[in-house]
Design a protein around this motif. Structure first.
Motif, PDB file in Angstrom:
ATOM      1  N   PRO A 175       0.762  -1.145   0.016  1.00  0.00           N
ATOM      2  CA  PRO A 175       0.023   0.008   0.093  1.00  0.00           C
ATOM      3  C   PRO A 175       0.745   1.302  -0.097  1.00  0.00           C
ATOM      4  O   PRO A 175       0.390   2.084  -0.632  1.00  0.00           O
ATOM      5  CB  PRO A 175      -0.933  -0.087   1.266  1.00  0.00           C
ATOM      6  CG  PRO A 175      -0.984  -1.492   1.481  1.00  0.00           C
ATOM      7  CD  PRO A 175       0.388  -2.201   0.852  1.00  0.00           C
ATOM      8  N   VAL A 176       1.984   1.324   0.678  1.00  0.00           N
ATOM      9  CA  VAL A 176       2.937   2.251   0.677  1.00  0.00           C
ATOM     10  C   VAL A 176       3.103   2.677  -0.635  1.00  0.00           C
ATOM     11  O   VAL A 176       3.768   3.874  -1.095  1.00  0.00           O
ATOM     12  CB  VAL A 176       4.000   2.356   1.614  1.00  0.00           C
ATOM     13  CG1 VAL A 176       4.864   1.162   1.064  1.00  0.00           C
ATOM     14  CG2 VAL A 176       4.548   3.652   2.126  1.00  0.00           C
ATOM     15  N   THR A 177       3.614   1.803  -1.627  1.00  0.00           N
ATOM     16  CA  THR A 177       3.933   2.069  -2.975  1.00  0.00           C
ATOM     17  C   THR A 177       2.971   2.746  -3.823  1.00  0.00           C
ATOM     18  O   THR A 177       3.068   3.429  -4.434  1.00  0.00           O
ATOM     19  CB  THR A 177       4.322   0.660  -3.612  1.00  0.00           C
ATOM     20  OG1 THR A 177       5.270   0.068  -2.883  1.00  0.00           O
ATOM     21  CG2 THR A 177       4.758   0.843  -4.977  1.00  0.00           C
ATOM     22  N   VAL A 178       1.536   2.467  -3.510  1.00  0.00           N
ATOM     23  CA  VAL A 178       0.594   3.102  -4.170  1.00  0.00           C
ATOM     24  C   VAL A 178       0.639   4.601  -3.890  1.00  0.00           C
ATOM     25  O   VAL A 178       0.347   5.377  -4.824  1.00  0.00           O
ATOM     26  CB  VAL A 178      -0.937   2.543  -3.789  1.00  0.00           C
ATOM     27  CG1 VAL A 178      -2.248   3.298  -4.268  1.00  0.00           C
ATOM     28  CG2 VAL A 178      -0.882   1.160  -4.321  1.00  0.00           C
ATOM     29  N   GLN A 181       1.982  10.365  -5.079  1.00  0.00           N
ATOM     30  CA  GLN A 181       2.860  11.409  -4.832  1.00  0.00           C
ATOM     31  C   GLN A 181       3.888  11.971  -5.621  1.00  0.00           C
ATOM     32  O   GLN A 181       4.161  12.935  -6.268  1.00  0.00           O
ATOM     33  CB  GLN A 181       3.326  11.298  -3.263  1.00  0.00           C
ATOM     34  CG  GLN A 181       2.407  11.409  -2.305  1.00  0.00           C
ATOM     35  CD  GLN A 181       2.749  10.780  -0.940  1.00  0.00           C
ATOM     36  OE1 GLN A 181       3.831  10.571  -1.139  1.00  0.00           O
ATOM     37  NE2 GLN A 181       2.137  11.149   0.022  1.00  0.00           N
ATOM     38  N   ARG A 182       4.534  10.854  -6.266  1.00  0.00           N
ATOM     39  CA  ARG A 182       5.859  10.833  -7.169  1.00  0.00           C
ATOM     40  C   ARG A 182       5.472  10.896  -8.672  1.00  0.00           C
ATOM     41  O   ARG A 182       6.280  11.282  -9.528  1.00  0.00           O
ATOM     42  CB  ARG A 182       7.131  10.134  -6.676  1.00  0.00           C
ATOM     43  CG  ARG A 182       7.288  10.176  -5.212  1.00  0.00           C
ATOM     44  CD  ARG A 182       8.553   9.189  -4.754  1.00  0.00           C
ATOM     45  NE  ARG A 182       8.685   9.391  -3.414  1.00  0.00           N
ATOM     46  CZ  ARG A 182       9.467   8.610  -2.857  1.00  0.00           C
ATOM     47  NH1 ARG A 182       9.826   7.494  -3.415  1.00  0.00           N
ATOM     48  NH2 ARG A 182       9.883   8.853  -1.587  1.00  0.00           N
ATOM     49  N   GLU A 183       4.600   9.816  -8.906  1.00  0.00           N
ATOM     50  CA  GLU A 183       4.425   9.623 -10.408  1.00  0.00           C
ATOM     51  C   GLU A 183       3.347  10.128 -10.932  1.00  0.00           C
ATOM     52  O   GLU A 183       2.946   9.972 -12.172  1.00  0.00           O
ATOM     53  CB  GLU A 183       4.617   8.149 -10.737  1.00  0.00           C
ATOM     54  CG  GLU A 183       6.004   7.325  -9.870  1.00  0.00           C
ATOM     55  CD  GLU A 183       7.018   7.873 -10.780  1.00  0.00           C
ATOM     56  OE1 GLU A 183       7.060   7.958 -12.204  1.00  0.00           O
ATOM     57  OE2 GLU A 183       8.077   7.877 -10.415  1.00  0.00           O
ATOM     58  N   GLY A 184       2.038  10.450 -10.061  1.00  0.00           N
ATOM     59  CA  GLY A 184       0.956  11.143 -10.720  1.00  0.00           C
ATOM     60  C   GLY A 184      -0.145   9.849 -10.900  1.00  0.00           C
ATOM     61  O   GLY A 184      -0.891  10.371 -12.050  1.00  0.00           O
ATOM     62  N   TRP A 196      -3.957   4.624 -16.837  1.00  0.00           N
ATOM     63  CA  TRP A 196      -2.706   5.257 -16.550  1.00  0.00           C
ATOM     64  C   TRP A 196      -1.552   4.463 -16.707  1.00  0.00           C
ATOM     65  O   TRP A 196      -0.445   4.648 -17.258  1.00  0.00           O
ATOM     66  CB  TRP A 196      -2.912   6.088 -15.286  1.00  0.00           C
ATOM     67  CG  TRP A 196      -1.674   6.532 -14.893  1.00  0.00           C
ATOM     68  CD1 TRP A 196      -1.117   7.835 -14.973  1.00  0.00           C
ATOM     69  CD2 TRP A 196      -0.435   6.235 -14.060  1.00  0.00           C
ATOM     70  NE1 TRP A 196      -0.145   8.251 -14.449  1.00  0.00           N
ATOM     71  CE2 TRP A 196       0.387   7.119 -13.738  1.00  0.00           C
ATOM     72  CE3 TRP A 196      -0.494   4.930 -13.420  1.00  0.00           C
ATOM     73  CZ2 TRP A 196       1.360   7.006 -12.896  1.00  0.00           C
ATOM     74  CZ3 TRP A 196       0.760   4.774 -12.532  1.00  0.00           C
ATOM     75  CH2 TRP A 196       1.553   5.785 -12.284  1.00  0.00           C
ATOM     76  N   LEU A 197      -1.661   3.503 -16.155  1.00  0.00           N
ATOM     77  CA  LEU A 197      -0.501   1.971 -16.418  1.00  0.00           C
ATOM     78  C   LEU A 197      -0.205   1.849 -17.811  1.00  0.00           C
ATOM     79  O   LEU A 197       0.988   1.760 -18.440  1.00  0.00           O
ATOM     80  CB  LEU A 197      -0.814   0.978 -15.604  1.00  0.00           C
ATOM     81  CG  LEU A 197      -0.806   1.287 -14.218  1.00  0.00           C
ATOM     82  CD1 LEU A 197      -1.429  -0.032 -13.494  1.00  0.00           C
ATOM     83  CD2 LEU A 197       0.408   1.186 -13.722  1.00  0.00           C
ATOM     84  N   ARG A 198      -1.337   1.570 -18.540  1.00  0.00           N
ATOM     85  CA  ARG A 198      -1.029   1.402 -20.005  1.00  0.00           C
ATOM     86  C   ARG A 198      -0.258   2.574 -20.765  1.00  0.00           C
ATOM     87  O   ARG A 198       0.440   2.447 -21.424  1.00  0.00           O
ATOM     88  CB  ARG A 198      -2.207   0.999 -20.616  1.00  0.00           C
ATOM     89  CG  ARG A 198      -2.829  -0.385 -20.412  1.00  0.00           C
ATOM     90  CD  ARG A 198      -3.821  -0.899 -21.298  1.00  0.00           C
ATOM     91  NE  ARG A 198      -5.175  -0.048 -21.146  1.00  0.00           N
ATOM     92  CZ  ARG A 198      -6.074  -0.128 -20.140  1.00  0.00           C
ATOM     93  NH1 ARG A 198      -5.825  -1.019 -19.291  1.00  0.00           N
ATOM     94  NH2 ARG A 198      -7.088   0.591 -20.059  1.00  0.00           N
ATOM     95  N   ALA A 199      -0.860   3.672 -20.595  1.00  0.00           N
ATOM     96  CA  ALA A 199      -0.123   4.785 -21.269  1.00  0.00           C
ATOM     97  C   ALA A 199       1.168   5.177 -20.744  1.00  0.00           C
ATOM     98  O   ALA A 199       2.148   5.582 -21.414  1.00  0.00           O
ATOM     99  CB  ALA A 199      -1.161   6.145 -20.833  1.00  0.00           C
ATOM    100  N   ARG A 200       1.627   4.829 -19.347  1.00  0.00           N
ATOM    101  CA  ARG A 200       2.675   5.167 -18.813  1.00  0.00           C
ATOM    102  C   ARG A 200       3.628   4.017 -19.375  1.00  0.00           C
ATOM    103  O   ARG A 200       4.858   4.229 -19.228  1.00  0.00           O
ATOM    104  CB  ARG A 200       2.586   5.063 -17.332  1.00  0.00           C
ATOM    105  CG  ARG A 200       3.908   5.505 -16.423  1.00  0.00           C
ATOM    106  CD  ARG A 200       3.703   5.611 -15.187  1.00  0.00           C
ATOM    107  NE  ARG A 200       4.862   5.691 -14.121  1.00  0.00           N
ATOM    108  CZ  ARG A 200       5.320   4.705 -13.544  1.00  0.00           C
ATOM    109  NH1 ARG A 200       4.867   3.530 -13.739  1.00  0.00           N
ATOM    110  NH2 ARG A 200       6.322   4.974 -13.303  1.00  0.00           N
ATOM    111  N   ASP A 201       3.252   2.855 -19.295  1.00  0.00           N
ATOM    112  CA  ASP A 201       4.357   1.794 -19.329  1.00  0.00           C
ATOM    113  C   ASP A 201       3.850   0.731 -20.606  1.00  0.00           C
ATOM    114  O   ASP A 201       3.256  -0.137 -20.277  1.00  0.00           O
ATOM    115  CB  ASP A 201       4.602   1.067 -18.324  1.00  0.00           C
ATOM    116  CG  ASP A 201       5.833  -0.092 -18.598  1.00  0.00           C
ATOM    117  OD1 ASP A 201       6.679   0.123 -19.550  1.00  0.00           O
ATOM    118  OD2 ASP A 201       5.854  -0.788 -17.404  1.00  0.00           O
ATOM    119  N   SER A 202       4.217   0.960 -21.763  1.00  0.00           N
ATOM    120  CA  SER A 202       3.502   0.224 -22.754  1.00  0.00           C
ATOM    121  C   SER A 202       4.043  -1.419 -22.987  1.00  0.00           C
ATOM    122  O   SER A 202       3.441  -2.077 -23.614  1.00  0.00           O
ATOM    123  CB  SER A 202       3.839   0.691 -24.246  1.00  0.00           C
ATOM    124  OG  SER A 202       5.212   0.948 -24.358  1.00  0.00           O
TER     125      SER A 202
END
Length: 111
Positions: free
Chosen positions: A26-29, A34-37, A62-68
């Motif tokens: 959960p802390v990673t979320v 905070q850091r990655e938007g 967001w994940l798909r757009a961020r990391d294809s």
């Protein structure tokens, strides 16, 4: 003026629920917010009761757009200095690393 409204809005989920969905802590979320938007919705009143909620469809988009490359989230966020260095080096090609090693050797020989 008309607005397009989704027929079936996605329910908002908590950070621990999203963490389970992504396979991270959960802390990673919260760090991703905070850091990655990472898209999040603040709910509640006052600083003590305010919390984040997440729309799973927004997060997945967001994940798909961020990391294809569809890299797993546990690999996308380094958890310590060694993992950070490894993740940073993984972004370079072998030729880039060879050139960097040559430059470092030349600098060391110049001393």
């Amino acid at each position: 003026m008309e607005f397009a409204v989704s027929q079936t809005p996605s329910p908002l989920i908590s950070a621990p629920q999203l963490a389970e969905h992504l396979g991270v802590a959960p802390v990673t979320v919260l760090r991703l917010v905070q850091r990655e938007g990472l898209p999040a919705h603040r709910v509640g009143t006052g600083t003590a009761r305010r919390t984040y909620r997440f729309d799973i469809t927004e997060v997945d988009a967001w994940l798909r757009a961020r990391d294809s490359d569809a890299q797993p989230m546990r690999d996308a966020v380094p958890h310590g200095p060694d993992e950070f260095v490894a993740a940073t080096l993984a972004k370079f090609t072998p030729d880039d690393l060879r050139r960097a090693a040559e430059v470092l050797r030349a600098l060391a020989d110049a001393r």
